[in-house]
Design a protein around this motif. Structure first.
Motif, short mmCIF file in Angstrom:
data_model
loop_
_atom_site.label_atom_id
_atom_site.label_comp_id
_atom_site.label_asym_id
_atom_site.label_seq_id
_atom_site.Cartn_x
_atom_site.Cartn_y
_atom_site.Cartn_z
N HIS A 64 1.24 -0.98 -0.10
CA HIS A 64 -0.09 -0.12 0.65
C HIS A 64 0.82 1.19 0.09
O HIS A 64 1.08 1.73 1.13
N GLN A 95 0.75 4.21 2.48
CA GLN A 95 0.40 3.88 3.52
C GLN A 95 2.31 4.15 4.29
O GLN A 95 2.48 3.82 5.94
N LEU A 117 -7.43 -5.11 12.18
CA LEU A 117 -7.37 -5.30 11.23
C LEU A 117 -8.07 -3.68 11.40
O LEU A 117 -8.27 -2.98 10.89
N TRP A 159 -7.89 -0.20 13.01
CA TRP A 159 -6.72 0.40 11.95
C TRP A 159 -7.12 0.91 10.86
O TRP A 159 -6.75 1.78 10.55
N LEU A 160 -7.98 0.27 10.35
CA LEU A 160 -8.56 0.76 8.92
C LEU A 160 -9.01 2.42 9.65
O LEU A 160 -8.82 3.40 8.66
N THR A 186 -5.13 3.82 9.01
CA THR A 186 -5.64 3.81 7.52
C THR A 186 -6.15 5.20 6.05
O THR A 186 -6.48 5.84 6.12
N PHE A 213 -11.97 -4.55 -0.52
CA PHE A 213 -12.13 -6.45 -0.08
C PHE A 213 -13.27 -5.67 -0.01
O PHE A 213 -13.69 -4.76 -0.02
N HIS A 228 -8.26 -8.11 -1.15
CA HIS A 228 -7.19 -8.98 0.01
C HIS A 228 -8.39 -9.81 -0.27
O HIS A 228 -9.88 -9.95 0.01
N GLU A 246 -8.39 -13.03 5.46
CA GLU A 246 -7.71 -12.37 5.34
C GLU A 246 -7.45 -12.55 7.52
O GLU A 246 -6.17 -12.61 8.07
N HIS A 251 -3.32 -12.16 1.29
CA HIS A 251 -3.73 -12.84 2.92
C HIS A 251 -3.67 -14.59 2.75
O HIS A 251 -2.75 -15.59 2.82
N SER A 267 2.16 -9.31 8.51
CA SER A 267 1.18 -8.56 8.51
C SER A 267 0.44 -9.44 8.99
O SER A 267 -0.65 -9.01 10.00
N PHE A 275 -2.70 -8.73 12.05
CA PHE A 275 -3.86 -8.76 11.38
C PHE A 275 -4.33 -10.06 11.99
O PHE A 275 -5.41 -10.27 11.91
#
Ligand code: GUN
Ligand code: FE
Length: 399
Positions: A11, A14, A26, A29-30, A34, A149, A175, A178, A221, A247, A251
């Motif tokens: 990414h 990122q 995850l 976190w997004l 993100t 995703f 994704h 994951e 993933h 990762s 996650f």
């Protein structure tokens, strides 16, 4: 002299916060890190320029000659990434990230805008770098259709993107399966979307139903893909998996059975997943893949056959090079050396001429030992030269 590394999943925006923000699962976190970071690229194109220049330079300095980049939702900063990769001479697949639901209202586009902007970026890339022909050499930059995703994409959007992939016969990435929370959410959404079924389908079946699992598709993933059903589906479609070992520790909370997937004949390569994974180095990712396989073996209580689970540095090096090329369906152009292929190469050197190599070679080391030390201990200080398409694109570090 080795083939250059192929990072199947990174990414680019990122990179701004890589090395921080490892404290949330995850989905949080997004939301927390993100989406706000990626949205900023819309308002601040200068920032986009700075971050993209940094990530492309850093990856090149680490010997990554091909990268599959997720950019952002907005098409203008995507163009900047295309321009920078092109100018720096890095081979790249660049995707406009698509989201039309379950995203912040200020970082979400309508279905139509996602489709329109994806087409705009594809056209821009073809204009900048040209199209792939059956005989000519590979354009430096290729487009990749990029639904983020399943939870952030409506069935209408996924279907339209599947159609676009067919029309342009271009790559697809996303994704897949994951993490536990993501898989659960996808299933719930699919159950509602399909209305009349008792249970939502797996990510693989959903993507496939919209024509997105193709032999030019790379899914990141896949830790929670089902061995018998999903793996076989990916195999039959020729869809590959981007293994993101570091990762996954954060996650996924689990380890991808990479060696088993290789043995079953699934296409698979390696990736950094910046910023889910913090390191820009494919040598680092390769080591993480080895460590992850050991963790899996310990977790399975060593009942399983070692040859079915454990990866060594040679498997990891394969995944970082030719495995990546096969995953992209580009094994006839990159990933190894054969007459007529593109010359995407690095010079990996253990020589300590400037006193900065972390590797020490002794008279007892044979050439195999030196190569193993480079795989296990090497970093960007050991990557002396980088070539893409025959052109020297070595980044001059000013330290
Ligand atoms: N799933 C959806 N978006 C992302 C992302 O940006 N990084 C990772 N690792 N997983 C995702
Ligand atoms: Fe990712």
């Amino acid at each position: 002299l080795c083939p250059g590394f192929i990072d199947l999943h990174v990414h680019a925006p990122q990179f701004a916060f890589a090395g921080t923000a490892t404290d949330r699962p995850l989905l949080q976190w997004l939301e927390t890190y993100t989406f706000p970071t990626e949205r900023r690229f819309r308002e601040d194109l200068k920032y986009a320029q700075t971050v993209y220049h940094a990530v492309v330079s850093e990856l090149l300095a680490n010997g990554t000659t091909t990268a599959v980049y997720f950019a952002t939702l907005d098409v203008e900063p995507c163009r900047i990434l295309v321009d920078i990769a092109f100018k720096q001479g890095q081979r790249a697949l660049v995707g406009k990230v698509c989201m039309d639901r379950n995203a912040p209202t200020d970082y979400c586009h309508s279905t139509e805008q996602n489709i329109r902007d994806t087409e705009t970026l594809i056209a821009y890339i073809y204009q900048t770098a040209g199209r792939r022909t059956s005989t000519g050499s590979l354009p430096l930059i290729l487009p990749v259709i990029t639904p983020r995703f399943i939870p952030t994409c409506t069935p209408q959007l996924l279907r339209a993107l599947g159609d676009l992939a067919k029309v342009h016969s271009c790559h697809v990435t996303s994704h897949i399966s994951e993490s536990v929370d993501e898989v659960e959410w996808s299933r719930q959404l699919d159950q509602v979307d399909q209305k009349n079924i008792s249970e939502g389908r797996s990510d693989a079946i959903v993507f496939d139903s919209y024509g997105l699992l193709t032999d030019q598709c790379i899914m990141a993933h896949g830790v929670y893909l089902q061995d018998d059903s999903d793996w076989a589906l990916l195999r039959s479609r020729g869809t590959s998996i981007a293994h993101c070992p570091l990762s996954n520790f954060f996650f996924a909370g689990n380890v991808l059975p990479t060696r088993r997937l290789m043995q079953r004949g699934n296409r698979i390569g390696l990736a950094t997943d910046i910023a889910g994974g913090s390191s820009p180095s494919m040598l680092h990712s390769a080591r993480m893949a080895v460590v992850a396989s050991r963790a899996l073996h310990h977790h399975q209580n060593t009942q399983s056959n070692e040859d079915d689970v454990i990866l060594d540095y040679r498997h990891a090096f394969f995944l970082a090079t030719l495995g990546g090329a096969e995953s992209l369906g580009l094994q006839d152009r990159i990933g190894t050396f054969r007459v007529g292929m593109e010359f995407d190469a690095i010079i990996l050197s253990a020589a300590n001429q400037d006193g900065r190599s972390p590797i020490h070679v002794f008279e007892t080391d044979n050439v195999g030992d030196v190569f193993q030390k480079l795989c296990v201990l090497g970093d960007d200080r050991n990557i002396r030269r980088v070539f893409v398409q025959g052109k020297d694109v070595t980044v001059q570090r000013t330290r």
